[in-house]
Design a protein around this motif. Structure first.
Motif, PDB file in Angstrom:
ATOM      1  N   TRP A   1     101.893 -28.988 117.405  1.00  0.00           N
ATOM      2  CA  TRP A   1     101.586 -27.861 118.278  1.00  0.00           C
ATOM      3  C   TRP A   1     100.861 -26.791 117.474  1.00  0.00           C
ATOM      4  O   TRP A   1     100.969 -26.710 116.251  1.00  0.00           O
ATOM      5  CB  TRP A   1     102.853 -27.281 118.930  1.00  0.00           C
ATOM      6  N   ASN A   2     100.109 -25.966 118.176  1.00  0.00           N
ATOM      7  CA  ASN A   2      99.232 -24.995 117.539  1.00  0.00           C
ATOM      8  C   ASN A   2      99.956 -23.685 117.268  1.00  0.00           C
ATOM      9  O   ASN A   2     100.350 -22.968 118.201  1.00  0.00           O
ATOM     10  CB  ASN A   2      98.028 -24.742 118.457  1.00  0.00           C
ATOM     11  N   ASP A   3     100.134 -23.380 115.985  1.00  0.00           N
ATOM     12  CA  ASP A   3     100.674 -22.088 115.562  1.00  0.00           C
ATOM     13  C   ASP A   3      99.486 -21.173 115.276  1.00  0.00           C
ATOM     14  O   ASP A   3      99.106 -20.949 114.119  1.00  0.00           O
ATOM     15  CB  ASP A   3     101.542 -22.282 114.323  1.00  0.00           C
ATOM     16  N   ALA A   4      98.869 -20.660 116.339  1.00  0.00           N
ATOM     17  CA  ALA A   4      97.610 -19.929 116.220  1.00  0.00           C
ATOM     18  C   ALA A   4      97.688 -18.720 115.289  1.00  0.00           C
ATOM     19  O   ALA A   4      96.775 -18.511 114.480  1.00  0.00           O
ATOM     20  CB  ALA A   4      97.132 -19.504 117.609  1.00  0.00           C
TER      21      ALA A   4
ATOM     22  N   ARG B   1     100.603 -24.983 105.236  1.00  0.00           N
ATOM     23  CA  ARG B   1     100.253 -26.396 105.446  1.00  0.00           C
ATOM     24  C   ARG B   1     100.601 -26.828 106.869  1.00  0.00           C
ATOM     25  O   ARG B   1     101.730 -26.642 107.338  1.00  0.00           O
ATOM     26  CB  ARG B   1     100.954 -27.310 104.441  1.00  0.00           C
ATOM     27  N   SER B   2      99.621 -27.404 107.537  1.00  0.00           N
ATOM     28  CA  SER B   2      99.840 -28.005 108.847  1.00  0.00           C
ATOM     29  C   SER B   2     100.510 -29.357 108.661  1.00  0.00           C
ATOM     30  O   SER B   2     100.370 -29.992 107.615  1.00  0.00           O
ATOM     31  CB  SER B   2      98.511 -28.184 109.577  1.00  0.00           C
ATOM     32  N   ALA B   3     101.213 -29.812 109.703  1.00  0.00           N
ATOM     33  CA  ALA B   3     101.893 -31.106 109.642  1.00  0.00           C
ATOM     34  C   ALA B   3     101.563 -31.907 110.886  1.00  0.00           C
ATOM     35  O   ALA B   3     101.665 -31.398 112.010  1.00  0.00           O
ATOM     36  CB  ALA B   3     103.399 -30.913 109.517  1.00  0.00           C
TER      37      ALA B   3
ATOM     38  N   ALA C   1     109.143 -41.206 110.923  1.00  0.00           N
ATOM     39  CA  ALA C   1     107.865 -40.659 111.388  1.00  0.00           C
ATOM     40  C   ALA C   1     106.973 -40.481 110.163  1.00  0.00           C
ATOM     41  O   ALA C   1     107.416 -39.939 109.140  1.00  0.00           O
ATOM     42  CB  ALA C   1     108.056 -39.315 112.087  1.00  0.00           C
ATOM     43  N   VAL C   2     105.744 -40.961 110.236  1.00  0.00           N
ATOM     44  CA  VAL C   2     104.805 -40.811 109.129  1.00  0.00           C
ATOM     45  C   VAL C   2     103.546 -40.113 109.627  1.00  0.00           C
ATOM     46  O   VAL C   2     103.260 -40.084 110.823  1.00  0.00           O
ATOM     47  CB  VAL C   2     104.430 -42.162 108.484  1.00  0.00           C
ATOM     48  N   GLY C   3     102.794 -39.559 108.694  1.00  0.00           N
ATOM     49  CA  GLY C   3     101.563 -38.855 109.038  1.00  0.00           C
ATOM     50  C   GLY C   3     101.004 -38.158 107.820  1.00  0.00           C
ATOM     51  O   GLY C   3     100.960 -38.735 106.734  1.00  0.00           O
ATOM     52  N   PHE C   4     100.649 -36.876 107.985  1.00  0.00           N
ATOM     53  CA  PHE C   4     100.080 -36.158 106.852  1.00  0.00           C
ATOM     54  C   PHE C   4     100.212 -34.660 107.057  1.00  0.00           C
ATOM     55  O   PHE C   4     100.405 -34.175 108.178  1.00  0.00           O
ATOM     56  CB  PHE C   4      98.606 -36.528 106.645  1.00  0.00           C
ATOM     57  N   THR C   5     100.127 -33.931 105.960  1.00  0.00           N
ATOM     58  CA  THR C   5     100.041 -32.476 105.997  1.00  0.00           C
ATOM     59  C   THR C   5      98.667 -32.087 105.461  1.00  0.00           C
ATOM     60  O   THR C   5      98.010 -32.875 104.761  1.00  0.00           O
ATOM     61  CB  THR C   5     101.135 -31.806 105.141  1.00  0.00           C
ATOM     62  N   ALA C   6      98.225 -30.877 105.789  1.00  0.00           N
ATOM     63  CA  ALA C   6      96.936 -30.393 105.302  1.00  0.00           C
ATOM     64  C   ALA C   6      97.005 -28.887 105.133  1.00  0.00           C
ATOM     65  O   ALA C   6      97.576 -28.182 105.973  1.00  0.00           O
ATOM     66  CB  ALA C   6      95.809 -30.759 106.265  1.00  0.00           C
TER      67      ALA C   6
ATOM     68  N   ARG D   1     101.897 -27.160 113.610  1.00  0.00           N
ATOM     69  CA  ARG D   1     103.243 -27.539 113.185  1.00  0.00           C
ATOM     70  C   ARG D   1     103.646 -28.873 113.815  1.00  0.00           C
ATOM     71  O   ARG D   1     103.189 -29.220 114.901  1.00  0.00           O
ATOM     72  CB  ARG D   1     104.252 -26.463 113.586  1.00  0.00           C
ATOM     73  N   SER D   2     104.504 -29.596 113.139  1.00  0.00           N
ATOM     74  CA  SER D   2     104.955 -30.888 113.649  1.00  0.00           C
ATOM     75  C   SER D   2     105.829 -30.703 114.881  1.00  0.00           C
ATOM     76  O   SER D   2     106.508 -29.682 115.051  1.00  0.00           O
ATOM     77  CB  SER D   2     105.715 -31.646 112.561  1.00  0.00           C
ATOM     78  N   LEU D   3     105.812 -31.717 115.747  1.00  0.00           N
ATOM     79  CA  LEU D   3     106.547 -31.671 117.001  1.00  0.00           C
ATOM     80  C   LEU D   3     107.251 -33.008 117.230  1.00  0.00           C
ATOM     81  O   LEU D   3     106.628 -34.066 117.073  1.00  0.00           O
ATOM     82  CB  LEU D   3     105.582 -31.395 118.163  1.00  0.00           C
ATOM     83  N   ALA D   4     108.526 -32.963 117.582  1.00  0.00           N
ATOM     84  CA  ALA D   4     109.269 -34.164 117.951  1.00  0.00           C
ATOM     85  C   ALA D   4     109.964 -33.924 119.285  1.00  0.00           C
ATOM     86  O   ALA D   4     110.558 -32.854 119.505  1.00  0.00           O
ATOM     87  CB  ALA D   4     110.297 -34.533 116.879  1.00  0.00           C
ATOM     88  N   GLU D   5     109.867 -34.906 120.172  1.00  0.00           N
ATOM     89  CA  GLU D   5     110.524 -34.842 121.474  1.00  0.00           C
ATOM     90  C   GLU D   5     111.404 -36.080 121.641  1.00  0.00           C
ATOM     91  O   GLU D   5     111.026 -37.175 121.214  1.00  0.00           O
ATOM     92  CB  GLU D   5     109.480 -34.810 122.601  1.00  0.00           C
TER      93      GLU D   5
END
Length: 475
Positions: free
Chosen positions: A170-173, A202-204, A219-224, A179-183
């Motif tokens: 989700w966008n933390d403008a 860092r974004s996730a 859950a896998v992915g990346f941060t930037a 930011r990462s989101l889990a539902e």
């Protein structure tokens, strides 16, 4: 611009607003949007040699390849004559305006999920999460809270009718980060579940899900950094109560993970891309052995930028990973790797007449490919022959510069063969981002689902795409 830079949609929306005010051509604006959206998803190949081409692409005409191009290579007809078996469009739950489906997963013929996002009509650049459920007859919408109503879902994993996970961002403008989101769906409603916090700058982006058991989910992915720089792999683990962050190996530079799958023996595979000092991508495969994540060597073609986007497990010694390989002249071709229990090997795939990549692979574990454990993995035909004789593996992706980018392939036990995607008006112009085989599929129902959208066509609005492989749906 390096292919490694990850630009979020919200940044694109701001740039687009300025472009409109400056009176820039709509086609140029949409090409910029699509290009940056691709990078944001991690869908672009990491080819440093193409950096100059990317920098000039915004001002260049759109690709003018044959709009009716058909992939070259082995071709499988849609099904037995008179059976009407093939890929057909299914109606999404809707509303369908500016909506995209990013992931699909099925537990059975009457239990499948597709997730993604819908663009807000009132607030450009703001997305609302979407989750649709197939009950055996139709796709139906469910209400997803997101984070204060906003967010995008990139992966879904149904473990039971009362235990479904979806992840995204989700966008933390105000912080200029995502930011990462889990539902989680408990059979009645979706609710947001906290994920580990990353550093504020860092974004996730969790983009893949896998489960060893219901209380051991990954859950896998990346941060930037600030959305656009220095991507690094991430891995989160659910223990039945909370999500926690788990360290991944140092790749020596920029890297990201995009997909994960349990290996059937208590471990987990994750795949993605790692970048060398020149910015070229190399396939990245990592394995969780129950104690730690370890990098496992994967083949790489010298002089090319290559990445893996998806992984599917049939058995511990029968695993597929797919993605794309970029040639020095700027073309991209599908990439498929196979794990035989000891090594990853490259397996030939049909090469389309235009640039193309594979975004997803899915395997029907009940139709295993019967890998020969004793076969030595070789190159070319020897590698293909060593894989086995099953046919329960599907892969989907998209071509560039054609009227309808979607294309699909199926492993017949010896070679990959192209299978025509749906052609009816509802999916015209669509691309496919994910595929899922259907366990215990019914004779009259889909054996696989594929989802995507028409966004890659760069139109001012876009719509979701759902295709099912099997007989055409009844009205």
């Amino acid at each position: 611009m390096s292919f490694r830079i990850l630009v979020p949609f919200e940044v694109v929306a701001q740039a687009d607003a300025s472009a409109r005010q400056a009176g820039l051509d709509e086609g140029v604006r949409m090409r910029r949007q699509r290009e940056r959206e691709e990078i944001r998803r991690g869908r672009r190949l990491a080819l440093a040699v193409l950096a100059a081409a990317v920098a000039s692409a915004a001002a260049a005409p759109a690709m003018t390849a044959d709009a009716n191009a058909i992939p070259v290579g082995p071709l499988v007809a849609n099904g037995p004559k008179g059976k009407n078996t093939g890929w057909h469009s299914w109606r999404p739950a809707g509303p369908e305006h500016n909506e995209e489906l990013r992931s699909v997963a099925a537990r059975g013929p009457a239990d499948a999920w597709a997730v993604g996002y819908r663009q807000s009509a009132e607030a450009p650049g703001v997305r609302a999460p979407v989750a649709e459920h197939f009950d055996g007859k139709a796709w139906r919408a469910t209400s997803v809270p997101g984070h204060a109503g906003s967010g995008q879902l990139d992966a879904v994993l149904p473990l039971s009718a009362r235990d479904v996970w979806a992840v995204g961002s989700w966008n933390d403008a105000p912080a200029y980060n995502d930011r990462s989101l889990a539902e989680h769906f408990d059979g009645k409603a979706w609710r947001e579940v906290p994920l580990p916090e990353e550093p504020a700058n860092r974004s996730a982006y969790p983009t893949g899900l896998a489960a060893v058991r219901p209380h051991d989910v990954w859950a896998v992915g990346f941060t930037a950094e600030e959305r656009v720089a220095s991507p690094r792999p991430l891995a989160y683990r659910w223990n039945g109560r909370v999500w926690s962050s788990v360290a991944t190996p140092d790749t020596g530079g920029d890297a990201l993970l995009q997909s994960a799958a349990a290996d059937g023996a208590g471990g987990v595979w994750a795949v993605g891309v790692a970048y060398d000092a020149e910015g070229a991508g190399h396939p990245l495969t990592e394995h969780w052995d129950g104690n730690a994540w370890k990098i496992v060597d994967a083949p790489h073609t010298a002089g090319r930028g290559e990445e893996l986007e998806s992984v599917a497990v049939i058995a511990p010694d029968d695993i597929w990973a797919v993605g794309g390989s970029g040639t020095p002249d700027g073309a991209s071709v599908p990439l498929a790797l196979h794990w035989n229990g000891r090594t990853w090997t490259s397996v030939p795939v049909p090469v389309p007449r235009v640039a193309a990549v594979l975004h997803s692979v899915s395997a029907d574990k009940e139709a295993g490919t019967g890998t020969d454990k004793g076969a030595a993995a070789g190159a070319g035909a020897r590698a293909a022959a060593a894989v086995g004789a099953g046919s329960g593996v599907w892969a989907v992706g998209e071509q560039q510069g054609v009227g309808t980018p979607a294309f699909t392939m199926r492993w017949d036990g010896k070679v990959w063969r192209t299978v025509p995607a749906a052609t009816d008006p509802a999916v015209r112009g669509g691309s496919l981002f994910d595929v899922a085989t259907v366990p215990n599929a019914r004779p009259g129902g889909p054996k696989a689902w594929a989802v995507g959208s028409t966004l890659p066509q760069l139109k001012p609005s876009w719509r979701p795409v759902i295709e099912g492989y099997g007989p055409a749906p009844t009205a």
